[in-house]
Design a protein around this motif. Sequence first.
Motif, PDB file in Angstrom:
ATOM      1  N   GLY A   1     -39.960 -26.172   9.893  1.00 55.74           N
ATOM      2  CA  GLY A   1     -40.170 -25.073  10.830  1.00 55.74           C
ATOM      3  C   GLY A   1     -38.965 -24.166  11.035  1.00 55.74           C
TER       4      GLY A   1
ATOM      5  N   ASN B   1     -57.516 -27.656  17.326  1.00 58.26           N
ATOM      6  CA  ASN B   1     -58.034 -28.357  16.155  1.00 58.26           C
ATOM      7  C   ASN B   1     -58.880 -29.527  16.675  1.00 58.26           C
ATOM      8  N   LYS B   2     -59.410 -30.294  15.758  1.00 59.53           N
ATOM      9  CA  LYS B   2     -60.319 -31.381  16.135  1.00 59.53           C
ATOM     10  C   LYS B   2     -59.637 -32.311  17.155  1.00 59.53           C
TER      11      LYS B   2
ATOM     12  N   GLY C   1     -44.541 -35.439   6.200  1.00 59.95           N
ATOM     13  CA  GLY C   1     -45.748 -34.666   6.452  1.00 59.95           C
ATOM     14  C   GLY C   1     -46.794 -35.465   7.186  1.00 59.95           C
ATOM     15  N   ASN C   2     -47.799 -34.759   7.725  1.00 57.68           N
ATOM     16  CA  ASN C   2     -48.953 -35.486   8.243  1.00 57.68           C
ATOM     17  C   ASN C   2     -49.866 -35.801   7.056  1.00 57.68           C
ATOM     18  N   LYS C   3     -50.997 -36.431   7.325  1.00 55.30           N
ATOM     19  CA  LYS C   3     -51.896 -36.857   6.252  1.00 55.30           C
ATOM     20  C   LYS C   3     -52.260 -35.661   5.355  1.00 55.30           C
TER      21      LYS C   3
ATOM     22  N   ILE D   1     -58.842 -23.803  11.236  1.00 53.19           N
ATOM     23  CA  ILE D   1     -57.992 -24.590  12.119  1.00 53.19           C
ATOM     24  C   ILE D   1     -57.833 -26.014  11.595  1.00 53.19           C
ATOM     25  N   ASP D   2     -58.933 -26.618  11.182  1.00 55.32           N
ATOM     26  CA  ASP D   2     -58.864 -27.939  10.557  1.00 55.32           C
ATOM     27  C   ASP D   2     -59.090 -27.753   9.063  1.00 55.32           C
TER      28      ASP D   2
ATOM     29  N   ILE E   1     -46.926 -38.991  13.637  1.00 60.87           N
ATOM     30  CA  ILE E   1     -47.221 -37.728  12.961  1.00 60.87           C
ATOM     31  C   ILE E   1     -48.723 -37.439  12.974  1.00 60.87           C
ATOM     32  N   ASP E   2     -49.522 -38.429  12.638  1.00 59.83           N
ATOM     33  CA  ASP E   2     -50.983 -38.286  12.737  1.00 59.83           C
ATOM     34  C   ASP E   2     -51.444 -39.059  13.967  1.00 59.83           C
TER      35      ASP E   2
ATOM     36  N   PHE F   1     -53.859 -24.206  12.562  1.00 60.66           N
ATOM     37  CA  PHE F   1     -53.289 -24.661  13.832  1.00 60.66           C
ATOM     38  C   PHE F   1     -51.756 -24.640  13.772  1.00 60.66           C
ATOM     39  N   SER F   2     -51.201 -25.206  12.711  1.00 61.35           N
ATOM     40  CA  SER F   2     -49.743 -25.261  12.575  1.00 61.35           C
ATOM     41  C   SER F   2     -49.147 -23.874  12.359  1.00 61.35           C
TER      42      SER F   2
ATOM     43  N   ASN G   1     -42.958 -31.111  16.202  1.00 63.64           N
ATOM     44  CA  ASN G   1     -41.830 -30.846  15.310  1.00 63.64           C
ATOM     45  C   ASN G   1     -41.736 -29.348  15.002  1.00 63.64           C
ATOM     46  N   GLN G   2     -42.889 -28.696  14.831  1.00 66.18           N
ATOM     47  CA  GLN G   2     -42.877 -27.247  14.586  1.00 66.18           C
ATOM     48  C   GLN G   2     -42.323 -26.513  15.806  1.00 66.18           C
TER      49      GLN G   2
ATOM     50  N   ASN H   1     -42.782 -31.494   8.333  1.00 66.31           N
ATOM     51  CA  ASN H   1     -41.803 -31.909   9.343  1.00 66.31           C
ATOM     52  C   ASN H   1     -40.547 -32.485   8.707  1.00 66.31           C
TER      53      ASN H   1
ATOM     54  N   VAL I   1     -57.153 -31.745  19.267  1.00 66.34           N
ATOM     55  CA  VAL I   1     -56.955 -31.116  20.579  1.00 66.34           C
ATOM     56  C   VAL I   1     -58.273 -30.997  21.329  1.00 66.34           C
TER      57      VAL I   1
ATOM     58  N   GLN J   1     -48.693 -22.130  15.501  1.00 60.40           N
ATOM     59  CA  GLN J   1     -47.473 -22.543  16.214  1.00 60.40           C
ATOM     60  C   GLN J   1     -46.262 -21.788  15.678  1.00 60.40           C
TER      61      GLN J   1
ATOM     62  N   PHE K   1     -46.368 -33.920  14.430  1.00 61.18           N
ATOM     63  CA  PHE K   1     -46.210 -32.851  13.442  1.00 61.18           C
ATOM     64  C   PHE K   1     -46.102 -31.491  14.135  1.00 61.18           C
ATOM     65  N   SER K   2     -47.012 -31.226  15.052  1.00 57.93           N
ATOM     66  CA  SER K   2     -47.013 -29.937  15.753  1.00 57.93           C
ATOM     67  C   SER K   2     -45.798 -29.800  16.664  1.00 57.93           C
TER      68      SER K   2
END
Lengths: 325, 325
Positions: free
Chosen positions: B212, A188-189, B187-189, B146-147, A146-147, B228-229, A231-232, B180, A191, B232, A228-229
């Motif tokens: 999603g 994002n950071k 979730g992510n962090k 984005i971040d 996920i991260d 960012f998400s 999954n979206q 997710n 990417v 998407q 995570f992305s």
Amino acid sequence: MHNFRIVIDTFGPDAGPIEVIKGADELLKKHPEVVLTLVGNEQLIKENIQDLARVKIIPTDNYISNTENIMEAFMNKKDASIILAAQETKAQEDAIGMLSAGNSGALLVSCLKFLASPDLARPCIAAVLPAENGSFTCLVDTGANIDCTPSQLHQFALLGSKFMRELYGIESPKVGLLSNGVESTKGNKLVKETYPILEAEEKINFVGNIEGNRALSGDCDVLVADGFSANQVLKVTEGTAARIIKDIFIYSKKTNKPEFTEVAAHLMKIYDLSSLGGGVVLGIAKPVIKCRGNSKAITFVNTAEMLINIANNKTLFEGKDNDRS
Amino acid sequence: MHNFRIVIDTFGPDAGPIEVIKGADELLKKHPEVVLTLVGNEQLIKENIQDLARVKIIPTDNYISNTENIMEAFMNKKDASIILAAQETKAQEDAIGMLSAGNSGALLVSCLKFLASPDLARPCIAAVLPAENGSFTCLVDTGANIDCTPSQLHQFALLGSKFMRELYGIESPKVGLLSNGVESTKGNKLVKETYPILEAEEKINFVGNIEGNRALSGDCDVLVADGFSANQVLKVTEGTAARIIKDIFIYSKKTNKPEFTEVAAHLMKIYDLSSLGGGVVLGIAKPVIKCRGNSKAITFVNTAEMLINIANNKTLFEGKDNDRS
């Protein structure tokens, strides 16, 4: 005829183990060359499988749910179905792979613990999805990590490329990086840091950033993203398709034109991602397929056939996209 | 009749300034109560606007492109259209807001620099999208940040709630967190750290994680995500809809049933997110709307009407969802 053993964790689907066991029963009928190891409730398995002679049962009623802390579960539930299944997959020489609809994280840890590959640090889960142009797009990672770090995304790009080359026969798979813009400055950071690494990697055919609206266009054969992305991408695609199919039924009723439901039925066939298959864990010693929570019996037949194809070293989904255009 | 001034940055759309200027011309014809400030190429504006008496032109041929480093651009391009437009929006007391299809990051910096609100640290961009159940979902943030940090997502939740309460008249807007999985452990962090903050915030009605596939279901009125998400969610929705519409045309041709194109036309009306409107920058002194790169003339009319509605303190999109079911 050679016997392929497939190991199946029967716990995990939203609808409970019965869907998995029904799928296993169908699989046995359809594929005489297959033998199974089923991990789960002994009685339920015995009651629902006809040809028990081709089934080894590893009985357990314990499993790791979706809400559990995975590390704690690993300490305390040595007899959880997903752990026993991974151990069996490793132990049996004739086992060609494993299926599970259980907790993704637990599956990944099981793979790492029992099926780790000596040359790889971090496995990922690849979902192979039908793209707009009739080709297939391999989305990595779909939920295991996920991260992520840039070096993990780099590894996913290599694993995804290898998978599409070996299983789909694509000589130089195009690799895209999911971003919020096509320009190399977008992202994002994670990417932004990954972009130059993929650009410099000579073992892959990097085609740059891919936006969400082109994710499944066929612009790339391998789409790299954090779990995570990704999954979206998966769930928003599925959710939008489901919603549009509903829109069509409503419109058909409203306009009193029942013939429009034929369009909805056609779309349901194309966008039923749950029956299509599961995610393949890449970067481990034997193929393991993660089936989604909403999997039905047919999913387990389809994904088992992916394992058989991999074992036979055939191109996956061969001839399966005929009714897509 | 009261005069509303709307400030429009004419640079930015993929199709060039002409789409913006055409939209401005239509807007003037449709809304006699509106006067405009147009920032851009003087000749092009003069050639394409009929009622120039209601237009103030701020001439410039400079703009910040999508690939530029924003901070550098801000240092070196004092006469970039987006900067001049934000300055004008601040300077003119009768200006009710601003429209731009330019670089999101540059727009955000302009808003921060010229239109900052004293009580807020970080603006965000809200996109209001038609949800499955006929309601509207406010997606924050759609691209400005984005971040993100958990405290930023917290602020987006507050801003989005206020927006839906004030503009859409929803007393206690349901706030969801894009993740997710629905479980609080998923979730992510960023999501995992944000969850308890939103849960503890008494000023919002937090309903938990949203996956999603339920993003635009209407399960929540405000959907909180990093830029960012959220990008998407927006783009995958749009891409999937576009793809399905194409699928229907292909199927119509293949089955020789031209009547099916009516279904495609119906869906095109519902899912044409580019004409629907733009993202509203929240958390600043005056409303600024970010129009998307693929905006057409009609987009600028629709988004200008959002500004007029906000100025009139009317519920946005009032009566606009009648043909959706």
